[in-house]
Design an enzyme around this catalytic site. Sequence first.
Site, PDB file in Angstrom:
ATOM      1  N   VAL A 194      37.016  37.409  47.355  1.00 38.83           N
ATOM      2  CA  VAL A 194      35.892  37.800  46.506  1.00 38.83           C
ATOM      3  C   VAL A 194      34.634  37.059  46.929  1.00 38.83           C
ATOM      4  O   VAL A 194      34.666  35.843  47.158  1.00 38.83           O
ATOM      5  CB  VAL A 194      36.215  37.505  45.022  1.00 38.83           C
ATOM      6  CG1 VAL A 194      35.020  37.806  44.142  1.00 38.83           C
ATOM      7  CG2 VAL A 194      37.415  38.320  44.568  1.00 38.83           C
ATOM      8  N   LEU A 211      34.075  33.254  46.959  1.00 40.06           N
ATOM      9  CA  LEU A 211      34.334  32.528  45.710  1.00 40.06           C
ATOM     10  C   LEU A 211      35.812  32.181  45.585  1.00 40.06           C
ATOM     11  O   LEU A 211      36.179  31.133  45.057  1.00 40.06           O
ATOM     12  CB  LEU A 211      33.925  33.391  44.505  1.00 40.06           C
ATOM     13  CG  LEU A 211      32.441  33.594  44.236  1.00 40.06           C
ATOM     14  CD1 LEU A 211      32.266  34.610  43.110  1.00 40.06           C
ATOM     15  CD2 LEU A 211      31.789  32.270  43.856  1.00 40.06           C
ATOM     16  N   ASP A 237      49.202  42.020  34.297  1.00 36.08           N
ATOM     17  CA  ASP A 237      49.110  40.827  35.147  1.00 36.08           C
ATOM     18  C   ASP A 237      48.239  39.782  34.451  1.00 36.08           C
ATOM     19  O   ASP A 237      47.351  39.187  35.066  1.00 36.08           O
ATOM     20  CB  ASP A 237      48.522  41.210  36.505  1.00 36.08           C
ATOM     21  CG  ASP A 237      48.819  40.164  37.583  1.00 36.08           C
ATOM     22  OD1 ASP A 237      49.728  39.338  37.373  1.00 36.08           O
ATOM     23  OD2 ASP A 237      48.139  40.163  38.620  1.00 36.08           O
ATOM     24  N   ALA A 277      42.816  35.287  47.998  1.00 40.84           N
ATOM     25  CA  ALA A 277      44.228  35.455  47.646  1.00 40.84           C
ATOM     26  C   ALA A 277      44.924  36.242  48.746  1.00 40.84           C
ATOM     27  O   ALA A 277      44.336  36.552  49.780  1.00 40.84           O
ATOM     28  CB  ALA A 277      44.353  36.165  46.303  1.00 40.84           C
TER      29      ALA A 277
END
Length: 537
Positions: free
Chosen positions: A140, A132, A289, A135
């Site tokens: 993911v 999906l 974050d 990074a």
Amino acid sequence: MKLLAVRRLLRIQSVVVRYRLDDLLFDQPLLPWWLRALGYLLPWRWLPRRRSEQPRAVRLRLALQDLGPIFIKFGQILSTRRDLLPEDIADELTWLQDRVPPFNPQQSVALIEEQLGARVDEAFARFDSEPLASASVAQVHAAQLKTGEEVVVKVVRPGLKAVIRQDLAWLYLFARLAERASTEARRLHLVDVVSDYEKTIYDELDLLREAANASQLKRNFEGSPLLYVPQIYWDWCRPKVLVMERIYGVPVTDLAALVDQGTDLKLLAERGVEIFFTQVFRDSFFHADMHPGNIFVSTRQPWDPQYIAIDCGIVGSLTPQDQDYLARNLLAFFKRDYRKVAQLHIDSGWVPADTQVNEFEAAIRTVCEPIFEKPLKDISFGQLLLRLFQTARRFNMEVQPQLVLLQKTLLNIEGLGRQLYPELDLWTTAKPFLERWMRKRMSPKAMLDNLQGQLEQLPHLAQMTRTALEDISRPAWDTRKRERHDHHLLRLLGAALLAGGVLLALQTPPTSANAWPSWLMLASGLYLLVGRRRLSD
């Protein structure tokens, strides 16, 4: 030196030359004058420049992106240190995108199976090999549990630790060389900046830690209309694999979609501020974050909007003392009581005890008065904290990592809130919250709870006092630590007097002529625990 390390150094050097970062490196006061002068002898410094050459901040951002995920992450961390960086560079680094090409799905499946000790088709009813999102640290995948729940599976990028170790070694080397050559670099504590980054990046590699953070945050907001945190499925979580509930929501930056579904944007913006202060002051545990990529808005009840937060790899917390000093600092700002702000910084140990209060007060007034002349809705809470920290640095303020995280989070929340609702008055939302918190903190119930906590420490009081005295007598003990220990010792003494007074009062009727020692001990203990702090107000 290993061949790979040499190749990496040459790669870094080529990127520096390509993006002409020599301007940034050799024109800064971080380096001594003779090294800056030597920089002008570099051959490429004499090459003609293109007219279209981009500003230095843009070139730095592009260079970090070119150097890969570890330098991207470092740039993101640097963007939060506005007390260290010029404003144009700090602003540009916030645009660093933590998006990298996905790694091979077969590697992902192999790592999941290794971590879970079971085949993917045994663990999940369905597993999508196409990621999906991807990074620098992890990617993911969508999946479905055998019990029917829709989930996402987060997997750490394979081989990342070796890359991190190599890049960190170079970052430490550059920071140490700069600190040896320049007093300015030593003042900025560049090695400490790299050390903070090292801790952050290694924390993000531990997905069990992230799962625990998410679980804590979910528990703190259980049943709340303000914030929803996806459920963690602990049976399937490992150090390099995290399985959590899949959420469906509108990205908080998709204003068109939020408007189309009828979201109350004003309430949504105000709730973001409320979430921040609730995390910081009620829970002392905050998601650090909260950039737009980690925040969504529920599609349910758009007239009563609820945030959804993901990616809890970075969190912050404050001690009760930091909470107290921060709240009183902010309330003093509302009243423009700059002397109190200066005194609170000294009392907290954030700046040295020998700081001249009058000079510090004048410096704070110089920074804050122009800001307060604006309408309240135009005042940036985060920028005000930033200016305050920058001013305090001139008075040798020790870097407080928890406050740096807090200021970064506040800037994110404030910027997000004003994108949603430009008229957001953060001060009006925050002030009543802080006043309620202070009243609750000074209530009889809170004081009784505090007394109970101090009494629980009574059996350990002798050992704690001995340890504190041994620490403070060490030759290497610096002034700042000594000040904090003095404060801690006074609190220990106050707790001991209070506990002793209570025990004595239980044996002597309060109206008796012999009751005066218990009253004296109770009064002295209360003064040391509460009175000194109130007098400083």
